[in-house]
Design a protein around this motif. Structure first.
Motif, mmCIF file in Angstrom:
data_model
loop_
_atom_site.group_PDB
_atom_site.id
_atom_site.type_symbol
_atom_site.label_atom_id
_atom_site.label_comp_id
_atom_site.label_asym_id
_atom_site.label_seq_id
_atom_site.Cartn_x
_atom_site.Cartn_y
_atom_site.Cartn_z
ATOM 1 N N GLY A 55 -0.293 2.859 -14.081
ATOM 2 C CA GLY A 55 -1.557 2.140 -14.109
ATOM 3 C C GLY A 55 -1.625 0.967 -13.160
ATOM 4 O O GLY A 55 -2.657 0.296 -13.071
ATOM 5 N N VAL A 56 -0.542 0.683 -12.444
ATOM 6 C CA VAL A 56 -0.548 -0.442 -11.500
ATOM 7 C C VAL A 56 -1.636 -0.236 -10.444
ATOM 8 O O VAL A 56 -2.396 -1.155 -10.131
ATOM 9 N N THR A 57 -1.720 0.970 -9.922
ATOM 10 C CA THR A 57 -2.733 1.271 -8.908
ATOM 11 C C THR A 57 -4.130 1.093 -9.481
ATOM 12 O O THR A 57 -4.996 0.490 -8.848
ATOM 13 N N ALA A 58 -4.363 1.595 -10.683
ATOM 14 C CA ALA A 58 -5.676 1.477 -11.315
ATOM 15 C C ALA A 58 -6.052 0.013 -11.540
ATOM 16 O O ALA A 58 -7.207 -0.376 -11.333
ATOM 17 N N ALA A 59 -5.071 -0.798 -11.947
ATOM 18 C CA ALA A 59 -5.338 -2.218 -12.175
ATOM 19 C C ALA A 59 -5.746 -2.915 -10.878
ATOM 20 O O ALA A 59 -6.685 -3.711 -10.859
ATOM 21 N N LEU A 60 -5.060 -2.579 -9.796
ATOM 22 C CA LEU A 60 -5.411 -3.186 -8.507
ATOM 23 C C LEU A 60 -6.790 -2.739 -8.037
ATOM 24 O O LEU A 60 -7.559 -3.532 -7.500
ATOM 25 N N LEU A 61 -7.098 -1.462 -8.254
ATOM 26 C CA LEU A 61 -8.361 -0.916 -7.768
ATOM 27 C C LEU A 61 -9.535 -1.193 -8.705
ATOM 28 O O LEU A 61 -10.668 -0.846 -8.391
ATOM 29 N N ALA A 62 -9.277 -1.825 -9.845
ATOM 30 C CA ALA A 62 -10.349 -2.170 -10.773
ATOM 31 C C ALA A 62 -11.269 -3.232 -10.179
ATOM 32 O O ALA A 62 -12.448 -3.297 -10.514
ATOM 33 N N GLU A 64 -13.618 -4.367 -7.614
ATOM 34 C CA GLU A 64 -14.475 -3.666 -6.638
ATOM 35 C C GLU A 64 -14.246 -4.162 -5.216
ATOM 36 O O GLU A 64 -14.175 -3.375 -4.280
ATOM 37 N N ARG A 65 -14.133 -5.467 -5.041
ATOM 38 C CA ARG A 65 -13.930 -6.009 -3.693
ATOM 39 C C ARG A 65 -12.613 -5.550 -3.088
ATOM 40 O O ARG A 65 -12.548 -5.153 -1.924
ATOM 41 N N LEU A 66 -11.555 -5.590 -3.896
ATOM 42 C CA LEU A 66 -10.242 -5.148 -3.421
ATOM 43 C C LEU A 66 -10.263 -3.658 -3.097
ATOM 44 O O LEU A 66 -9.694 -3.221 -2.100
ATOM 45 N N ARG A 67 -10.953 -2.863 -3.943
ATOM 46 C CA ARG A 67 -11.049 -1.427 -3.701
ATOM 47 C C ARG A 67 -11.747 -1.141 -2.377
ATOM 48 O O ARG A 67 -11.301 -0.301 -1.599
ATOM 49 N N VAL A 68 -12.824 -1.853 -2.082
ATOM 50 C CA VAL A 68 -13.556 -1.648 -0.822
ATOM 51 C C VAL A 68 -12.678 -2.035 0.367
ATOM 52 O O VAL A 68 -12.630 -1.319 1.369
ATOM 53 N N ILE A 69 -11.971 -3.143 0.253
ATOM 54 C CA ILE A 69 -11.091 -3.586 1.341
ATOM 55 C C ILE A 69 -9.977 -2.569 1.582
ATOM 56 O O ILE A 69 -9.716 -2.177 2.726
ATOM 57 N N GLY A 106 10.646 5.501 6.004
ATOM 58 C CA GLY A 106 9.976 6.482 5.155
ATOM 59 C C GLY A 106 9.390 5.857 3.905
ATOM 60 O O GLY A 106 8.258 6.145 3.520
ATOM 61 N N ILE A 107 10.164 4.979 3.271
ATOM 62 C CA ILE A 107 9.667 4.285 2.072
ATOM 63 C C ILE A 107 8.432 3.461 2.422
ATOM 64 O O ILE A 107 7.412 3.522 1.729
ATOM 65 N N THR A 108 8.523 2.706 3.500
ATOM 66 C CA THR A 108 7.416 1.846 3.909
ATOM 67 C C THR A 108 6.156 2.648 4.195
ATOM 68 O O THR A 108 5.057 2.277 3.763
ATOM 69 N N LEU A 109 6.300 3.761 4.928
ATOM 70 C CA LEU A 109 5.117 4.568 5.241
ATOM 71 C C LEU A 109 4.432 5.041 3.964
ATOM 72 O O LEU A 109 3.212 4.934 3.834
ATOM 73 N N GLN A 110 5.202 5.547 3.006
ATOM 74 C CA GLN A 110 4.573 6.052 1.786
ATOM 75 C C GLN A 110 3.920 4.935 0.985
ATOM 76 O O GLN A 110 2.904 5.165 0.338
ATOM 77 N N MET A 111 4.477 3.744 1.013
ATOM 78 C CA MET A 111 3.892 2.635 0.255
ATOM 79 C C MET A 111 2.541 2.196 0.819
ATOM 80 O O MET A 111 1.721 1.645 0.089
ATOM 81 N N ILE A 112 2.303 2.450 2.121
ATOM 82 C CA ILE A 112 1.012 2.087 2.716
ATOM 83 C C ILE A 112 0.167 3.309 3.052
ATOM 84 O O ILE A 112 -0.929 3.174 3.584
ATOM 85 N N ASN A 113 0.650 4.500 2.712
ATOM 86 C CA ASN A 113 -0.029 5.744 3.044
ATOM 87 C C ASN A 113 -1.169 5.994 2.061
ATOM 88 O O ASN A 113 -0.942 6.331 0.908
ATOM 89 N N PRO A 114 -2.417 5.871 2.506
ATOM 90 C CA PRO A 114 -3.539 6.054 1.582
ATOM 91 C C PRO A 114 -3.614 7.468 1.015
ATOM 92 O O PRO A 114 -4.041 7.660 -0.114
ATOM 93 N N LYS A 115 -3.173 8.448 1.786
ATOM 94 C CA LYS A 115 -3.207 9.827 1.274
ATOM 95 C C LYS A 115 -2.261 9.983 0.086
ATOM 96 O O LYS A 115 -2.571 10.695 -0.864
ATOM 97 N N ALA A 116 -1.120 9.313 0.104
ATOM 98 C CA ALA A 116 -0.167 9.408 -1.005
ATOM 99 C C ALA A 116 -0.805 8.931 -2.305
ATOM 100 O O ALA A 116 -0.653 9.562 -3.356
ATOM 101 N N TYR A 117 -1.542 7.826 -2.245
ATOM 102 C CA TYR A 117 -2.202 7.309 -3.450
ATOM 103 C C TYR A 117 -3.331 8.226 -3.895
ATOM 104 O O TYR A 117 -3.479 8.520 -5.089
ATOM 105 N N ALA A 118 -4.133 8.680 -2.947
ATOM 106 C CA ALA A 118 -5.265 9.545 -3.291
ATOM 107 C C ALA A 118 -4.790 10.854 -3.909
ATOM 108 O O ALA A 118 -5.309 11.300 -4.937
ATOM 109 N N VAL A 119 -3.798 11.479 -3.279
ATOM 110 C CA VAL A 119 -3.277 12.758 -3.778
ATOM 111 C C VAL A 119 -2.664 12.590 -5.156
ATOM 112 O O VAL A 119 -2.958 13.352 -6.081
ATOM 113 N N ASN A 120 -1.815 11.600 -5.332
ATOM 114 C CA ASN A 120 -1.147 11.421 -6.614
ATOM 115 C C ASN A 120 -2.104 11.009 -7.722
ATOM 116 O O ASN A 120 -1.934 11.433 -8.870
#
Length: 196
Positions: A55-62, A64-69, A106-120
């Motif tokens: 739920g960490v991702t959901a909490a951050l994206l809750a 609206e301004r942060l989600r848009v950015i 590799g770790i760094t790329l996945q941590m900033i990879n928007p596709k990784a978050y969207a897919v998961n």
């Protein structure tokens, strides 16, 4: 469960920063460097999985301004990557670096990879198959996702190594770049469409 496995396969195999950079490391630096990079991507992917499931991702994206950015930054990053690939000229341009990125890269790329978050997020918030036992479902999803993720990334690594060894004509190399860039832009378009 089969629907979930099929979704994992098709969402992971499509060109994105992770698989394209995997092929690039293989093309530029060979098998050993590629394996180290894939290990880093694997660790990073599972860190993203944990962030999504916990739920960490959901909490951050809750917010609206942060989600848009974050959404705008993700779209800009994917578009930049697609443009770099498309305008690389006649050399196959999965990646351009002087030294291999290694495990930390590799770790760094996945941590900033928007596709990784969207897919998961899509995979773990949907495709339910054990509603009576959510914990077991999440464990099985981790196992299935990783069992599919590993061979796909090793396949992209092998593809990068093979393409580089083929010494393709300039026109063919350029066509590969344009196809990869078009795939990346399709990911951007789908992400933008999903936000509407």
């Amino acid at each position: 469960m089969l629907t979930f496995a099929a979704a994992v396969f098709f969402l992971i195999i499509t060109p994105g920063p992770g698989v394209l950079s995997t092929a690039g490391v293989g093309a530029a630096f060979g098998k050993s460097a590629g394996i180290r990079y894939v290990v880093g991507l694997f660790i990073g992917t599972n860190m993203v999985l944990i962030a999504v499931v916990s739920g960490v991702t959901a909490a951050l994206l809750a917010d609206e301004r942060l989600r848009v950015i974050l959404f705008a930054a993700s779209i800009a990053y994917l578009s930049y990557l697609a443009l770099r690939i498309a305008f690389a000229g006649s050399k196959v341009a999965f990646i351009q670096r002087s030294a291999p990125p290694g495990i930390l890269g590799g770790i760094t790329l996945q941590m900033i990879n928007p596709k990784a978050y969207a897919v998961n997020t899509a995979l773990f918030s949907g495709f339910g198959f054990l509603p009576e036992n959510l914990v077991l479902e999440i464990i099985l999803k981790f196992v299935i996702a990783n069992a599919i993720w590993v061979p796909i990334h090793l396949g992209w690594l092998a593809l990068g190594i093979t393409v580089q060894r083929m010494n393709l004509p300039h026109r063919t190399q350029r066509a590969i770049n344009v196809a990869m860039a078009a795939s990346m832009m399709l990911v951007v378009a789908l992400a933008a469409f999903a936000q509407i």
